[in-house]
Design a protein around this motif. Structure first.
Motif, PDB file in Angstrom:
ATOM      1  N   ARG A 137       1.319   3.179  -3.200  1.00 54.15           N
ATOM      2  CA  ARG A 137       0.057   3.773  -3.655  1.00 54.15           C
ATOM      3  C   ARG A 137      -0.238   5.047  -2.882  1.00 54.15           C
ATOM      4  N   ARG A 146     -11.696  -1.165  -1.221  1.00 54.06           N
ATOM      5  CA  ARG A 146     -11.364   0.026  -2.004  1.00 54.06           C
ATOM      6  C   ARG A 146     -11.836   1.289  -1.299  1.00 54.06           C
ATOM      7  N   ALA A 157       2.092   7.737  -4.120  1.00 50.94           N
ATOM      8  CA  ALA A 157       1.635   8.224  -5.424  1.00 50.94           C
ATOM      9  C   ALA A 157       0.454   9.175  -5.285  1.00 50.94           C
ATOM     10  N   ALA A 158      -0.294   9.041  -4.176  1.00 54.56           N
ATOM     11  CA  ALA A 158      -1.432   9.931  -3.919  1.00 54.56           C
ATOM     12  C   ALA A 158      -1.008  11.219  -3.227  1.00 54.56           C
ATOM     13  N   GLU A 190      -9.558   1.932   1.692  1.00 54.76           N
ATOM     14  CA  GLU A 190      -8.230   2.390   1.288  1.00 54.76           C
ATOM     15  C   GLU A 190      -8.264   3.876   0.937  1.00 54.76           C
ATOM     16  N   PHE A 237       0.822  -1.210   0.000  1.00 61.44           N
ATOM     17  CA  PHE A 237       0.000   0.000   0.000  1.00 61.44           C
ATOM     18  C   PHE A 237       0.859   1.265   0.000  1.00 61.44           C
TER      19      PHE A 237
END
Length: 413
Positions: A55, A168, A58-59, A171, A52
């Motif tokens: 990710r 989802r 990247a956010a 997350e 995670f």
């Protein structure tokens, strides 16, 4: 801002801010889950965290923020047990209102109104939302700040993101929680809340916090966690205002219906003007005239044997906080009581009991088998099931109020 199921209108979806579920999770269930290494393992969870991390970065989450937030975070079996058991146990509308609008909660709400009257007046002036409604939401969500939740939020959200049928969604909430930490509104240690990720005095999910929370105190932080509830109360008012709260308009009121009333006119699918409802003989349970002349709907949460409510636009706005009718009725009724209005006039069919999930599914199966198609058997008492119940009631010469009671199930067996 949070939820899970909307069954019988008593269990709210987990994407809105108020958990109205009348759910019960026993210690034995939690212990059993905690001991079950076959269900999930912390080793697998830690591997998920490592997957995670890129990710999250990247956010826009900085590496040092992520690492600090996840320091010491492990899989939480209690969160998993609660997630897997929610929805099995429901309360009747009267049991729920007895608890949500208890004499003690009314008295505590009036005390909170006096204590924070000045700031509540300022909040109402800015956002136009009735201060009594804001206080009522506060009371139902956290018992006026005394039950804000003490579970580490990053751990809860990560657990649900790792092992949940709504992975989802959680997350996304987890990334939003990291953004809140990165912004400096709260430290990872101070970011606590419910097992499902709701935070602070009025139980905002992280995404709702990012979208609607406000810094009413003007100190540079939107602080909904500390003992001072100012920012949380203002954030709730800002949220309701954003979704169309009508200043000075009621949420709804208890009404009486004339003899021979057509109960097919009740429910969210039927909207009439106040004048049209008055022409049908709908009258206030207290008072002489219905308020205003805008669109309104007639709700019968316990069918023809319980209280009836005419509800307006502001009812739907409160429903953006939590979609369950029971929750909105509790907020509105508690707000009225805090404002000094008397209790409800009508009684409830207290000899009835709430159908379990299995019983609701059985009712849908039996209705469909009898020729009254519910369009599926999921335990959710929605418009299709209500229509099927009404059709069955007509065939039996019963009042077609659409109320899915145990008596209906008994007649179907």
């Amino acid at each position: 801002m949070r939820s899970l199921l909307t069954a019988l209108g008593l269990i709210a979806p987990l994407l809105a801010p108020g958990l109205v579920a009348a759910q019960a999770v026993t210690r034995s269930a939690i212990s059993e889950s905690a001991m079950s290494s076959d269900l999930v393992s912390d080793q697998g969870f830690q591997q998920w965290v490592q997957g995670f991390r890129p990710r999250a970065l990247a956010a826009g989450i900085r590496p040092q923020v992520f690492d600090a937030a996840f320091r010491g975070v492990h899989l939480n079996p209690e969160v998993l047990a609660r997630d897997q058991n929610q929805g099995e146990f429901t309360k009747t509308i009267w049991d729920y209102l007895d608890s949500a609008v208890s004499p003690q909660r009314v008295a505590d709400g009036q005390a909170a109104l006096r204590k924070y009257g000045r700031v509540l007046g300022q909040i109402e002036a800015r956002y136009g939302v009735d201060r009594h409604v804001v206080v009522a939401i506060w009371g139902i969500e956290s018992n006026y700040g005394t039950r804000r939740g003490n579970m580490p939020l990053i751990q809860s959200l990560a657990t649900l993101a790792y092992d949940s049928r709504r992975g989802r969604f959680f997350e996304g909430q987890l990334i939003d929680a990291l953004k809140i930490i990165q912004h400096g509104d709260v430290t990872p240690a101070a970011m606590t809340g419910s097992w499902a990720g709701a935070m602070g005095h009025t139980q905002f999910m992280p995404s709702s916090y990012l979208g609607y929370a406000v810094d009413f105190r003007g100190d540079g932080r939107r602080d909904i966690w500390s003992d001072d509830p100012t920012d949380a109360l203002a954030s709730t008012a800002a949220y309701l205002a954003h979704f169309g709260w009508q200043r000075g308009a009621p949420w709804g009121l208890e009404v009486t219906l004339p003899r021979g009333f057509d109960y097919t006119q009740s429910g969210h699918r039927v909207t009439k003007t106040v004048a049209q409802w008055a022409a049908l003989g709908v009258r206030p349970a207290r008072g002489a005239r219905l308020p205003g002349d805008g669109p309104a709907q007639l709700l019968l949460p316990a069918g023809a044997q319980g209280a009836a409510f005419l509800v307006f636009r502001n009812f739907d706005v409160i429903g953006r906080y939590n979609t369950a009718d029971a929750y909105v009725l509790a907020v509105g009724t508690l707000a009225d009581r805090i404002a000094g209005k008397p209790p409800l006039v009508a009684g409830w069919p207290r000899d009835d009991h709430a159908l379990t999930l299995a019983e609701r599914i059985e009712m849908q199966d039996r209705l469909t088998a009898a020729g009254y198609d519910t369009q599926g058997s999921d335990g959710m008492i929605g418009p299709n099931t209500i229509a099927a119940v009404r059709a069955f009631q007509r065939s039996q010469g019963l009042v077609p109020d659409g109320y899915a009671s145990f008596d209906i199930l008994r007649r179907l067996r």
